[in-house]
Design a protein around this motif. Structure first.
Motif, PDB file in Angstrom:
ATOM      1  N   THR A   2      28.350 -43.911  61.395  1.00 58.66           N
ATOM      2  CA  THR A   2      29.295 -42.980  62.047  1.00 58.66           C
ATOM      3  C   THR A   2      30.255 -42.448  60.990  1.00 58.66           C
ATOM      4  OG1 THR A   2      30.496 -44.982  62.579  1.00 58.66           O
ATOM      5  CG2 THR A   2      29.190 -43.963  64.360  1.00 58.66           C
ATOM      6  N   SER A   3      30.894 -43.359  60.249  1.00 59.38           N
ATOM      7  CA  SER A   3      31.723 -42.851  59.140  1.00 59.38           C
ATOM      8  C   SER A   3      31.031 -43.326  57.861  1.00 59.38           C
ATOM      9  CB  SER A   3      33.130 -43.460  59.215  1.00 59.38           C
ATOM     10  OG  SER A   3      32.996 -44.873  59.198  1.00 59.38           O
ATOM     11  N   PHE A  41      26.020 -40.182  53.824  1.00 57.42           N
ATOM     12  CA  PHE A  41      26.333 -38.766  54.094  1.00 57.42           C
ATOM     13  C   PHE A  41      25.036 -37.957  54.049  1.00 57.42           C
ATOM     14  CE2 PHE A  41      30.748 -37.643  54.573  1.00 57.42           C
ATOM     15  CZ  PHE A  41      31.466 -38.690  54.007  1.00 57.42           C
ATOM     16  N   LEU A  48      36.183 -33.226  52.201  1.00 53.97           N
ATOM     17  CA  LEU A  48      35.801 -33.753  53.508  1.00 53.97           C
ATOM     18  C   LEU A  48      36.065 -32.712  54.608  1.00 53.97           C
ATOM     19  CD1 LEU A  48      34.443 -36.330  54.126  1.00 53.97           C
ATOM     20  CD2 LEU A  48      36.637 -37.472  54.409  1.00 53.97           C
ATOM     21  N   GLU A  49      37.212 -31.997  54.499  1.00 58.53           N
ATOM     22  CA  GLU A  49      37.532 -30.953  55.490  1.00 58.53           C
ATOM     23  C   GLU A  49      36.455 -29.869  55.456  1.00 58.53           C
ATOM     24  OE1 GLU A  49      42.413 -31.130  54.861  1.00 58.53           O
ATOM     25  OE2 GLU A  49      41.217 -29.459  54.071  1.00 58.53           O
ATOM     26  N   TRP A  81      33.407 -30.099  54.238  1.00 56.87           N
ATOM     27  CA  TRP A  81      32.136 -30.678  54.688  1.00 56.87           C
ATOM     28  C   TRP A  81      32.070 -30.666  56.213  1.00 56.87           C
ATOM     29  CZ3 TRP A  81      31.149 -35.150  57.621  1.00 56.87           C
ATOM     30  CH2 TRP A  81      29.810 -35.534  57.694  1.00 56.87           C
ATOM     31  N   THR A  82      33.177 -31.039  56.844  1.00 61.36           N
ATOM     32  CA  THR A  82      33.227 -31.092  58.313  1.00 61.36           C
ATOM     33  C   THR A  82      33.117 -29.685  58.906  1.00 61.36           C
ATOM     34  OG1 THR A  82      34.644 -33.032  58.109  1.00 61.36           O
ATOM     35  CG2 THR A  82      34.602 -31.956  60.256  1.00 61.36           C
ATOM     36  N   ALA A  83      33.818 -28.724  58.311  1.00 65.65           N
ATOM     37  CA  ALA A  83      33.770 -27.335  58.822  1.00 65.65           C
ATOM     38  C   ALA A  83      32.357 -26.767  58.644  1.00 65.65           C
ATOM     39  CB  ALA A  83      34.786 -26.482  58.076  1.00 65.65           C
ATOM     40  N   ARG A  87      29.638 -28.382  58.773  1.00 61.81           N
ATOM     41  CA  ARG A  87      28.750 -28.989  59.773  1.00 61.81           C
ATOM     42  C   ARG A  87      28.747 -28.159  61.044  1.00 61.81           C
ATOM     43  NH1 ARG A  87      29.017 -35.465  60.881  1.00 61.81           N
ATOM     44  NH2 ARG A  87      27.149 -35.078  62.104  1.00 61.81           N
ATOM     45  N   GLU A  88      29.866 -27.481  61.320  1.00 55.35           N
ATOM     46  CA  GLU A  88      29.933 -26.611  62.523  1.00 55.35           C
ATOM     47  C   GLU A  88      28.916 -25.468  62.383  1.00 55.35           C
ATOM     48  OE1 GLU A  88      32.371 -29.332  63.397  1.00 55.35           O
ATOM     49  OE2 GLU A  88      31.909 -27.774  64.904  1.00 55.35           O
ATOM     50  N   PHE A 135      24.935 -28.671  55.540  1.00 56.92           N
ATOM     51  CA  PHE A 135      25.364 -29.976  55.034  1.00 56.92           C
ATOM     52  C   PHE A 135      25.470 -29.950  53.513  1.00 56.92           C
ATOM     53  CE2 PHE A 135      25.281 -32.751  58.747  1.00 56.92           C
ATOM     54  CZ  PHE A 135      24.631 -31.940  59.670  1.00 56.92           C
TER      55      PHE A 135
END
Ligand SMILES: N=C(N)NC[C@@H](O)CC(=O)C(=O)O
Length: 374
Positions: free
Chosen positions: A6-7, A14, A320-321, A323-325, A327-328, A332
């Protein structure tokens, strides 16, 4: 899927998250389409199988070794002396090396930053890790008191994710210093295929120095062979580590079919395929860099890199920010904090993009990055 954390605790976790995405620019494995010549080799697999059945495995192994090492300029490799062990992957080779090293020392100097499965494997056998800043390797002699405190110096060259290559002169000097202090010099050369500056004969330098040395070579990053690959574990006659014994604990040998495939891919590469691959990676790198031009607070910290990965400094944003954006957008990449295995905060503002992908995937990822960073 039990593999997916999960994390994510490490970089590979990753990378698991990206494995089933059409826009996976996370791991450094080759995922672009086969060239027509390479597709022809895949069509040959049935006859390569029939041929491998008939021949002694040692003969298949030697000819695969010769083709691959000569392709990359490593003419003085010690294959003829039986000092090159074929493993299922470079990480298996690294685990065998780590277990053998741990029988003789507990302190290893490791290049910083570098891919985190290396420190994780070394810690796994109880090694104490001393960070060796990448620029120290390129600047000048390593401090004597550092070398006196180490049983081994581990260098990834070209380094991951920076692409930095240890030059011939610097390798000669590092090997001399390791010989002087009785330190094993170990190289992970997984990315060497991408950078002709890493094609000078490392084995000639290492053998001449008289130092104890180990080299881990990886065919797996170069060609899109669906994880069919060889990790080669080479060592000096005087290395004084139970590599062959630990190898025998882990495996009897690798597949002669995979060896035959590596030989054929190496022959195709020698016939122009490698130069074609370099142009392909350079084009993808230019697509990414040009595509992000003009976006504020973005930079490329490794302008000289030719590796199949590109690091992006995202300024005040965190990797990380971004990477997360991304993913939207179902894209990846790989946040870089965990490459900085001793001081993760130093990698907080960077992200790594894989370039061994189709031109279309790199273009789409670049457009997604523009949308996210703009
Ligand atoms: N054994 C592991 N963890 N393999 C992942 C590694 O090959 C990925 C890599 O090196 C990269 O993405 O740069």
């Amino acid at each position: 899927d039990s593999k997916i954390a999960t994390s994510p605790g490490n970089l590979t976790q990753f990378e698991y998250l990206a494995l089933n995405s059409p826009l996976n620019l996370s791991d450094g494995h080759a995922r672009q389409a086969l060239t027509p010549a390479q597709a022809g080799i895949i069509d040959e697999l049935p006859s390569l199988w029939a041929d491998a059945v008939k021949r002694p495995v040692e003969e298949v192994e030697r000819s695969a070794q010769r083709a691959y090492f000569e392709l990359l300029g490593q003419h003085s490799h010690p294959g003829a002396d039986g000092r090159v062990l074929a493993c299922y992957s470079s990480s298996v080779a690294m685990e065998i090396f780590a277990r053998a090293l741990a029988t003789t020392t507990d302190a290893i100097g490791l290049v910083h930053p570098t891919f985190d499965n290396i420190p994780d494997i070394l810690r796994g056998v109880g090694m104490r890790l001393v960070p060796v800043e990448e620029h120290w390797l390129h600047d000048d002699d390593l401090p004597a008191d550092l070398l006196r405190s180490l049983g081994c110096l581990f260098v990834t060259t070209p380094n991951n994710p920076t692409g930095k290559v240890v030059s011939e002169e610097r390798l000669r000097r590092l090997a001399e210093q390791c010989a002087e202090y009785g330190v094993v010099l170990t190289l992970d050369t997984s990315f060497r295929g991408f950078d002709t500056r890493a094609h000078y004969d490392h084995y000639a330098i290492l053998e001449q120095s008289g130092c104890r040395w180990v080299v881990i070579e990886d065919t797996g990053k170069l060609w899109p062979t669906l994880e069919l690959k060889i990790g080669w574990l080479a060592s000096s006659a005087n290395v004084g580590l139970p590599l062959a014994k630990v190898y025998s604990d882990i495996l009897l040998g690798v597949s002669p079919l995979v060896l035959s495939m590596v030989k054929r891919f190496s022959e195709d590469a020698a016939g122009g395929g490698l130069a074609e691959l370099h142009r392909f990676i350079a084009t993808n790198r230019a697509t990414l860099r040009n595509g992000l031009a003009g976006i504020p607070d973005i930079s490329f910290p490794d302008p000289d890199s030719r590796a199949s990965v590109e690091r992006l400094d995202v300024g005040s944003r965190t990797g990380l920010e971004v990477w997360t954006a991304l993913r939207e957008h179902n894209v990846f990449a790989l946040p870089c904090h965990q490459f900085h295995w001793a001081r993760p905060q130093e990698g907080e503002h960077s992200l790594r993009i894989a370039l061994s992908r189709s031109a279309e995937a790199v273009t789409k990822a670049t457009n997604a990055l523009r949308a996210v960073l703009g």
